[in-house]
Motif scaffolding. Structure first.
Motif, PDB file in Angstrom:
ATOM      1  N   THR A  76      36.165  85.169  45.617  1.00 11.72           N
ATOM      2  CA  THR A  76      36.702  86.102  44.632  1.00 11.72           C
ATOM      3  C   THR A  76      38.224  86.078  44.661  1.00 11.72           C
ATOM      4  O   THR A  76      38.881  86.182  43.619  1.00 11.72           O
TER       5      THR A  76
ATOM      6  N   LEU B 111      32.806  79.835  39.377  1.00  6.79           N
ATOM      7  CA  LEU B 111      32.416  80.498  40.617  1.00  6.79           C
ATOM      8  C   LEU B 111      30.901  80.691  40.618  1.00  6.79           C
ATOM      9  O   LEU B 111      30.321  81.033  39.585  1.00  6.79           O
TER      10      LEU B 111
ATOM     11  N   TYR C  44      27.989  82.726  43.000  1.00  5.11           N
ATOM     12  CA  TYR C  44      27.746  83.667  44.089  1.00  5.11           C
ATOM     13  C   TYR C  44      26.291  83.592  44.515  1.00  5.11           C
ATOM     14  O   TYR C  44      25.387  83.736  43.688  1.00  5.11           O
TER      15      TYR C  44
ATOM     16  N   ALA D 252      30.727  90.310  45.066  1.00  5.79           N
ATOM     17  CA  ALA D 252      31.692  90.072  43.993  1.00  5.79           C
ATOM     18  C   ALA D 252      32.623  91.284  43.931  1.00  5.79           C
ATOM     19  O   ALA D 252      32.396  92.227  43.160  1.00  5.79           O
TER      20      ALA D 252
ATOM     21  N   TRP E  20      36.717  86.320  39.126  1.00 11.59           N
ATOM     22  CA  TRP E  20      35.682  86.342  38.098  1.00 11.59           C
ATOM     23  C   TRP E  20      36.169  86.950  36.793  1.00 11.59           C
ATOM     24  O   TRP E  20      35.525  86.794  35.751  1.00 11.59           O
ATOM     25  N   ARG E  21      37.292  87.615  36.813  1.00 11.32           N
ATOM     26  CA  ARG E  21      37.834  88.180  35.567  1.00 11.32           C
ATOM     27  C   ARG E  21      38.333  87.087  34.622  1.00 11.32           C
ATOM     28  O   ARG E  21      38.409  87.315  33.405  1.00 11.32           O
TER      29      ARG E  21
ATOM     30  N   LYS F 132      37.481  83.456  35.322  1.00  4.34           N
ATOM     31  CA  LYS F 132      36.728  82.221  35.504  1.00  4.34           C
ATOM     32  C   LYS F 132      35.250  82.470  35.208  1.00  4.34           C
ATOM     33  O   LYS F 132      34.701  83.500  35.593  1.00  4.34           O
TER      34      LYS F 132
ATOM     35  N   SER G 172      31.407  82.629  35.721  1.00  9.17           N
ATOM     36  CA  SER G 172      30.759  82.900  37.007  1.00  9.17           C
ATOM     37  C   SER G 172      29.249  82.984  36.869  1.00  9.17           C
ATOM     38  O   SER G 172      28.732  83.440  35.843  1.00  9.17           O
TER      39      SER G 172
ATOM     40  N   TYR H  95      27.437  91.460  40.121  1.00  7.25           N
ATOM     41  CA  TYR H  95      27.231  90.424  39.113  1.00  7.25           C
ATOM     42  C   TYR H  95      27.294  91.015  37.705  1.00  7.25           C
ATOM     43  O   TYR H  95      27.861  90.417  36.782  1.00  7.25           O
TER      44      TYR H  95
ATOM     45  N   ALA I 131      30.775  91.816  36.620  1.00  8.77           N
ATOM     46  CA  ALA I 131      31.528  90.603  36.304  1.00  8.77           C
ATOM     47  C   ALA I 131      30.960  89.857  35.102  1.00  8.77           C
ATOM     48  O   ALA I 131      31.499  88.813  34.723  1.00  8.77           O
TER      49      ALA I 131
ATOM     50  N   MET J 260      28.273  88.091  34.815  1.00  9.67           N
ATOM     51  CA  MET J 260      27.871  86.744  35.225  1.00  9.67           C
ATOM     52  C   MET J 260      26.567  86.330  34.554  1.00  9.67           C
ATOM     53  O   MET J 260      25.806  87.165  34.065  1.00  9.67           O
TER      54      MET J 260
END
Length: 237
Positions: A74, A85, A87, A92, A175-176, A178, A180, A200, A203, A205
């Motif tokens: 992260t 990314l 996880y 996260a 993650w903001r 990229k 994920s 998750y 983010a 994801m």
């Protein structure tokens, strides 16, 4: 098309060898892979180390973090050549948030009563505290669906995490910015699965759930590798 290098970041109580079956899957798929040893001494120090590994790689990188390794990626994932990314039963964190704060939002897992605290020399005459898992309880809590012979070896070869890492606040949340992916270990007794789901979801994801113990890399290597390959395919360019 340039395939990103996959950098696998282990967490607490394990080491890079825990990725062995996933490494085989990825190498067989023709992907470049690195699985460095994380010091497990401090969140920001460990993130700085992984960032230094990433900077030495020519070309794009997909960072994969298991458990505590999720917190590490992260922060380290802000490196410019990190393009994605992943996880794995991971933390996260948000910027300014600690492991303890995220975990504290939810009921404790079985791990809470199985932790062992031991002193270690932290340098400059200071003493730190290492955190590990009770050897007898490790298989049931960490690896209940892993081959028992393997789990027995893992229990006595843990890589502890310095207790100070639990209180350190993340200085960034990669993650903001990229793309994920996250895999929830739905049968996790080490991290409450709700901790994983919350992080998750926050983010936004792409999420997969596996009926897995915490060590999904050993019990479900094909499924884990498939998610990593999806991240690679989506970020290759």
């Amino acid at each position: 098309m340039t395939a990103p290098t996959v950098v696998l970041v282990h967490g607490a109580f394990a080491d890079a060898a825990s990725f062995a079956p996933v490494v085989t899957e990825l190498l067989d798929a023709g992907l470049p892979v690195r699985a460095p040893a994380v010091p497990n001494r401090s969140l920001l120090g460990d993130a700085g180390y992984i960032a230094s590994v990433v900077r030495q790689i020519s070309g794009p990188v997909v960072l994969v973090g298991h458990s505590y390794g999720g917190a590490v990626i992260t922060v380290a994932g802000t490196e410019p050549n990190v393009v994605g990314l992943v996880y794995l039963a991971g933390y996260a964190l948000d910027e300014g948030e600690s492991l303890g704060e995220l975990q504290g939002r939810f009921p404790d897992s079985d791990l809470a009563t199985a932790l062992v605290y031991t002193p270690f020399p932290a340098g400059d005459g200071q003493e730190g505290t290492d955190v590990s898992v009770d050897v007898e309880r490790f298989p049931a809590i960490f690896a209940h669906d892993v081959d028992p012979a393997t789990a027995r070896v893992l229990a006595v070869s843990q890589r502890p995490l310095a207790g100070a890492a639990f209180g350190e606040k993340a200085t960034a949340a990669a993650w903001r910015t990229k793309p994920s992916w996250g895999i929830v270990a739905a049968a996790d007794h080490t991290i409450n699965p709700e901790v994983e789901r919350f992080g998750y979801s926050r983010a936004d994801m792409t999420v997969t759930e596996l009926d897995s113990s915490h060590l999904m890399m050993l019990s479900h290597p094909r499924e884990v590798a498939a998610v990593i390959r999806e991240a690679v395919d989506r970020t290759a360019g």
